[in-house]
Design a protein around this motif. Structure first.
Motif, PDB file in Angstrom:
ATOM      1  N   LEU A  44     -10.940-113.367  76.857  1.00 49.88           N
ATOM      2  CA  LEU A  44     -12.168-113.080  77.590  1.00 49.88           C
ATOM      3  C   LEU A  44     -12.025-113.452  79.064  1.00 49.88           C
ATOM      4  O   LEU A  44     -12.516-112.743  79.943  1.00 49.88           O
ATOM      5  CB  LEU A  44     -13.347-113.837  76.977  1.00 49.88           C
ATOM      6  CG  LEU A  44     -13.571-113.675  75.469  1.00 49.88           C
ATOM      7  CD1 LEU A  44     -14.818-114.429  75.032  1.00 49.88           C
ATOM      8  CD2 LEU A  44     -13.671-112.202  75.091  1.00 49.88           C
ATOM      9  N   VAL A  84     -10.883-115.765  72.148  1.00 47.37           N
ATOM     10  CA  VAL A  84     -11.404-115.817  70.787  1.00 47.37           C
ATOM     11  C   VAL A  84     -10.279-115.470  69.820  1.00 47.37           C
ATOM     12  O   VAL A  84      -9.533-114.505  70.036  1.00 47.37           O
ATOM     13  CB  VAL A  84     -12.581-114.839  70.601  1.00 47.37           C
ATOM     14  CG1 VAL A  84     -13.039-114.835  69.136  1.00 47.37           C
ATOM     15  CG2 VAL A  84     -13.742-115.234  71.506  1.00 47.37           C
ATOM     16  N   GLU A 130     -15.697-110.282  70.151  1.00 52.07           N
ATOM     17  CA  GLU A 130     -16.540-111.158  70.972  1.00 52.07           C
ATOM     18  C   GLU A 130     -17.943-111.281  70.385  1.00 52.07           C
ATOM     19  O   GLU A 130     -18.515-112.371  70.328  1.00 52.07           O
ATOM     20  CB  GLU A 130     -16.616-110.625  72.403  1.00 52.07           C
ATOM     21  CG  GLU A 130     -17.402-111.527  73.335  1.00 52.07           C
ATOM     22  CD  GLU A 130     -17.396-111.056  74.778  1.00 52.07           C
ATOM     23  OE1 GLU A 130     -18.017-111.731  75.619  1.00 52.07           O
ATOM     24  OE2 GLU A 130     -16.782-110.000  75.072  1.00 52.07           O
ATOM     25  N   GLU A 131     -18.509-110.153  69.937  1.00 52.56           N
ATOM     26  CA  GLU A 131     -19.840-110.180  69.349  1.00 52.56           C
ATOM     27  C   GLU A 131     -19.858-110.969  68.042  1.00 52.56           C
ATOM     28  O   GLU A 131     -20.828-111.673  67.730  1.00 52.56           O
ATOM     29  CB  GLU A 131     -20.332-108.745  69.100  1.00 52.56           C
ATOM     30  CG  GLU A 131     -20.677-107.977  70.361  1.00 52.56           C
ATOM     31  CD  GLU A 131     -21.792-108.634  71.154  1.00 52.56           C
ATOM     32  OE1 GLU A 131     -22.887-108.836  70.575  1.00 52.56           O
ATOM     33  OE2 GLU A 131     -21.566-108.956  72.335  1.00 52.56           O
ATOM     34  N   TYR A 133     -17.959-113.533  67.339  1.00 49.49           N
ATOM     35  CA  TYR A 133     -17.937-114.948  67.701  1.00 49.49           C
ATOM     36  C   TYR A 133     -19.319-115.418  68.163  1.00 49.49           C
ATOM     37  O   TYR A 133     -19.784-116.492  67.764  1.00 49.49           O
ATOM     38  CB  TYR A 133     -16.902-115.206  68.799  1.00 49.49           C
ATOM     39  CG  TYR A 133     -16.859-116.653  69.222  1.00 49.49           C
ATOM     40  CD1 TYR A 133     -16.334-117.623  68.383  1.00 49.49           C
ATOM     41  CD2 TYR A 133     -17.391-117.041  70.452  1.00 49.49           C
ATOM     42  CE1 TYR A 133     -16.316-118.969  68.752  1.00 49.49           C
ATOM     43  CE2 TYR A 133     -17.377-118.377  70.831  1.00 49.49           C
ATOM     44  CZ  TYR A 133     -16.844-119.333  69.987  1.00 49.49           C
ATOM     45  OH  TYR A 133     -16.840-120.648  70.355  1.00 49.49           O
ATOM     46  N   LYS A 134     -19.987-114.611  68.981  1.00 47.43           N
ATOM     47  CA  LYS A 134     -21.327-114.974  69.460  1.00 47.43           C
ATOM     48  C   LYS A 134     -22.309-115.116  68.297  1.00 47.43           C
ATOM     49  O   LYS A 134     -23.101-116.068  68.247  1.00 47.43           O
ATOM     50  CB  LYS A 134     -21.841-113.916  70.438  1.00 47.43           C
ATOM     51  CG  LYS A 134     -21.137-113.908  71.788  1.00 47.43           C
ATOM     52  CD  LYS A 134     -21.698-112.785  72.651  1.00 47.43           C
ATOM     53  CE  LYS A 134     -21.027-112.725  74.009  1.00 47.43           C
ATOM     54  NZ  LYS A 134     -21.527-111.590  74.826  1.00 47.43           N
TER      55      LYS A 134
END
Length: 285
Positions: A44, A84, A130-131, A133-134
């Motif tokens: 990221l 991530v 990424e989503e 992980y969020k």
């Protein structure tokens, strides 16, 4: 062979493991190692460099690389980064194996040197990772459904866009040299709460005690007993961090002979007694 086997345990209640790369502060090197799970690194911020079979693959923000099962790799992160990491058990792809327990994925970082092949577009896969992980970190209402929806999108993209449908015989043979031990360690992770002896495992998989012992020392760089202890300790640590179970119950549930034996080994590994670590975690929360 100077490399180690890495033990991977999924996050609590999930079929995968997702986390921020531990080398995010920079000045970090991870020596050569391997594992059965498929591993994806999505950068990221910042950058880091991978070494796969002595080939160098630098990654910058927006970059992504897929590490295949039984693939020996090392990592160098000289500067700060935010990355991530998603680790997926190999059995998740069993319907798509091109040979017995064999599947390979590519990624843009890996085919950039070969202009004949068209690199897959990493933006979608990086976005979903990424989503995921969020969503996992936030744990908002309904997060279990959200994480699994994102996870299945990732599996879908990997099979559709990244899977290699042909594999060289030499590559399959190289993978099989580690696959035998992978089967044994997978069994150990599934039955770690039970009484388990080297002689029993050797008989179960058709090896002599001496051969299985050598296999662990050669490929995992650890003996059988110590590896089993690592599995038990990893699961016990997770329960200590995420449940209200007593320390005695955690010890017994994870294959330790007593809470005293568990506490002794726990302190050797983590530097604190289980009760001390639990107190520290309570303060942080």
């Amino acid at each position: 062979m100077e490399f180690q086997h890495e033990l991977i345990i999924p996050n609590e209640g999930l079929p995968f493991k997702i986390f921020l790369f531990e080398g995010g502060h920079g000045n970090y090197e991870r020596e050569k190692h391997w594992h059965t799970s498929i591993e994806i690194f999505a950068v990221l911020k910042g950058g880091l460099t991978f070494f796969l079979n002595d080939e160098e693959y630098p990654l910058e923000a927006g970059g992504l690389i897929i590490i295949n099962s039984n693939e020996i790799h090392s990592i160098h992160a000289p500067g700060k980064n935010e990355t991530v990491v998603l680790q997926i058990p190999l059995k998740q792809f069993e319907k798509y194996f091109t040979a017995q327990r064999f599947i390979r994925f590519t990624s843009a970082a890996r085919v950039a040197k070969d202009r004949k092949n068209k690199a897959p577009d990493n933006r979608k896969l990086a976005f979903f990772i990424e989503e995921l992980y969020k969503a996992y970190r936030a744990k908002e209402e309904g997060w279990e459904y959200r994480t699994m929806a994102l996870y299945y999108n990732i599996l879908y993209l990997m099979v559709r866009d990244y899977r290699e449908t042909e594999a060289a015989q030499e590559e399959i043979q190289d993978s099989r040299r580690l696959d035998a031990l992978s089967k044994i360690t997978s069994y150990m992770r599934e039955h770690y709460t039970e009484e388990m002896k080297l002689s029993d495992m050797a008989a179960l998989f058709g090896y002599s005690d001496a051969y299985l012992s050598r296999m662990f020392k050669k490929y995992a760089k650890i003996n059988f007993k110590a590896y089993l202890q690592e599995i038990r300790m990893s699961y016990a640590y997770r329960e200590l961090s995420n449940t209200e179970k007593t320390i005695s119950q955690i010890a017994l549930d994870n294959g330790f002979a007593s809470s005293r034996a568990f506490s002794r080994e726990f302190q050797k590994k983590y530097g604190d007694l289980p009760s001390e670590l639990r107190q520290k975690l309570a303060v942080i929360r």
